[in-house]
Design an enzyme around this catalytic site. Structure first.
Site, PDB file in Angstrom:
ATOM      1  N   SER A 191       0.854  -1.180   0.000  1.00 55.47           N
ATOM      2  CA  SER A 191       0.000   0.000   0.000  1.00 55.47           C
ATOM      3  C   SER A 191       0.887   1.226   0.000  1.00 55.47           C
ATOM      4  O   SER A 191       2.066   1.159   0.378  1.00 55.47           O
ATOM      5  CB  SER A 191      -0.887   0.010   1.260  1.00 55.47           C
ATOM      6  OG  SER A 191      -1.544   1.259   1.416  1.00 55.47           O
TER       7      SER A 191
ATOM      8  N   TYR B 227      -2.349  -1.259  10.223  1.00 58.51           N
ATOM      9  CA  TYR B 227      -2.318  -1.394   8.763  1.00 58.51           C
ATOM     10  C   TYR B 227      -0.954  -0.978   8.225  1.00 58.51           C
ATOM     11  O   TYR B 227      -0.342  -1.697   7.426  1.00 58.51           O
ATOM     12  CB  TYR B 227      -3.427  -0.541   8.151  1.00 58.51           C
ATOM     13  CG  TYR B 227      -3.580  -0.713   6.661  1.00 58.51           C
ATOM     14  CD1 TYR B 227      -4.173  -1.862   6.129  1.00 58.51           C
ATOM     15  CD2 TYR B 227      -3.143   0.261   5.778  1.00 58.51           C
ATOM     16  CE1 TYR B 227      -4.322  -2.032   4.759  1.00 58.51           C
ATOM     17  CE2 TYR B 227      -3.291   0.103   4.403  1.00 58.51           C
ATOM     18  CZ  TYR B 227      -3.876  -1.034   3.901  1.00 58.51           C
ATOM     19  OH  TYR B 227      -4.028  -1.210   2.551  1.00 58.51           O
TER      20      TYR B 227
END
Length: 269
Positions: free
Chosen positions: A139, A152
């Protein structure tokens, strides 16, 4: 891996979102597909669509389950031939609280799921020899801890670092490594993540999570279409690129982080 036609790709989280976009791009290039996901309805839909273009096998797989992973790998290669392209794409993103349960859930899928894919298929690739390629979905939050949850970002930073190290390790052995660092992409990842997410403690927390899901999904809906990301992945595999960025959303944050790192170095001697 300039020539992908006839190769077999294994894609986790492949029945929805970015994974399905990758599958569509690969299918259009003549790649045989093994699609793994936890959603049986989506698996059936993906197979119905992609089987019109190429050979497809689908598997219900929780990427945290190493024994199931090994079994699915055996079944894949028995039906479709050796896996030459591995796409560790399955991931979760959702509202979290600081508990061991949430750490285990987030890292179990986003990080250990990638490790399990590598440990399952990489030895097979090395033993057979020849070209191979591994794509790990991280990401933009794996490059800069900006606007994402701590858990995350932790999981995605680890995937980026692992991919960079793995590329150096495998390059002499004809196995390429790519790390996908998407910005906003039009998927329902937050809503889908709630399928496996630990339960809310009470109605108020559940209400908060639902609001977060709606807000983030609305932002993602304005992002890059998954099919465009799939085409980016196909090109990266063919050209053996290390990084894929889907947009320039993180540019100023990457510049600022890089400057901070360089500014923190001691004076040259």
């Amino acid at each position: 891996m300039e020539h992908v036609e006839g190769k077999t790709a294994f894609i986790t989280g492949g029945a929805r979102g970015i994974g399905l976009g990758i599958g569509r791009a690969f299918a259009g290039a003549g790649v045989k597909l093994a699609i793994a996901d936890i959603d049986n309805d989506s698996l059936a839909s993906a197979k119905s669509e992609l089987a019109k273009l190429t050979a497809v096998e689908t598997f219900n797989l929780d990427v945290r389950d190493r024994e199931a992973y090994a079994r699915v790998a055996d079944e894949t290669e028995a039906r479709l031939g050796p896996v030459s392209i591995l796409c560790n794409n399955a991931g979760v993103a959702a509202a979290t609280r600081f508990t061991y349960e949430f750490w285990d859930w987030m890292l179990g899928i986003n990080l250990n799921g990638v490790i399990n894919g590598i440990q399952t298929f990489m030895p097979r690739m090395l033993e057979r020899g020849g070209e191979g390629h591994i794509v790990n979905t991280a990401s933009g939050a794996g490059l800069v801890a900006e606007g994402s949850s701590v858990m995350y970002s932790t999981s995605k930073f680890a995937v980026v670092g692992m991919s960079e190290g793995l590329r150096r390790e495998l390059e002499p052995k004809q196995i390429g490594v790519t790390v996908l660092c998407p910005g906003p992409v039009g998927t329902n990842i937050v809503g889908n993540s709630r399928i496996t997410q630990p339960a809310a403690r009470d109605a108020e927390e559940a209400k908060t999570w639902a609001a977060v899901t709606d807000q983030v999904t609305a932002v993602l809906a304005r992002g890059v279409p998954p099919d465009e990301v799939g085409e980016m992945v196909l090109v990266a595999v063919k050209e053996n690129r290390l990084y894929i960025h889907t947009d320039r959303v993180m540019e100023k944050y990457i510049i600022a982080r890089t400057k901070a790192l360089l500014d923190a170095l001691p004076p040259a001697r």
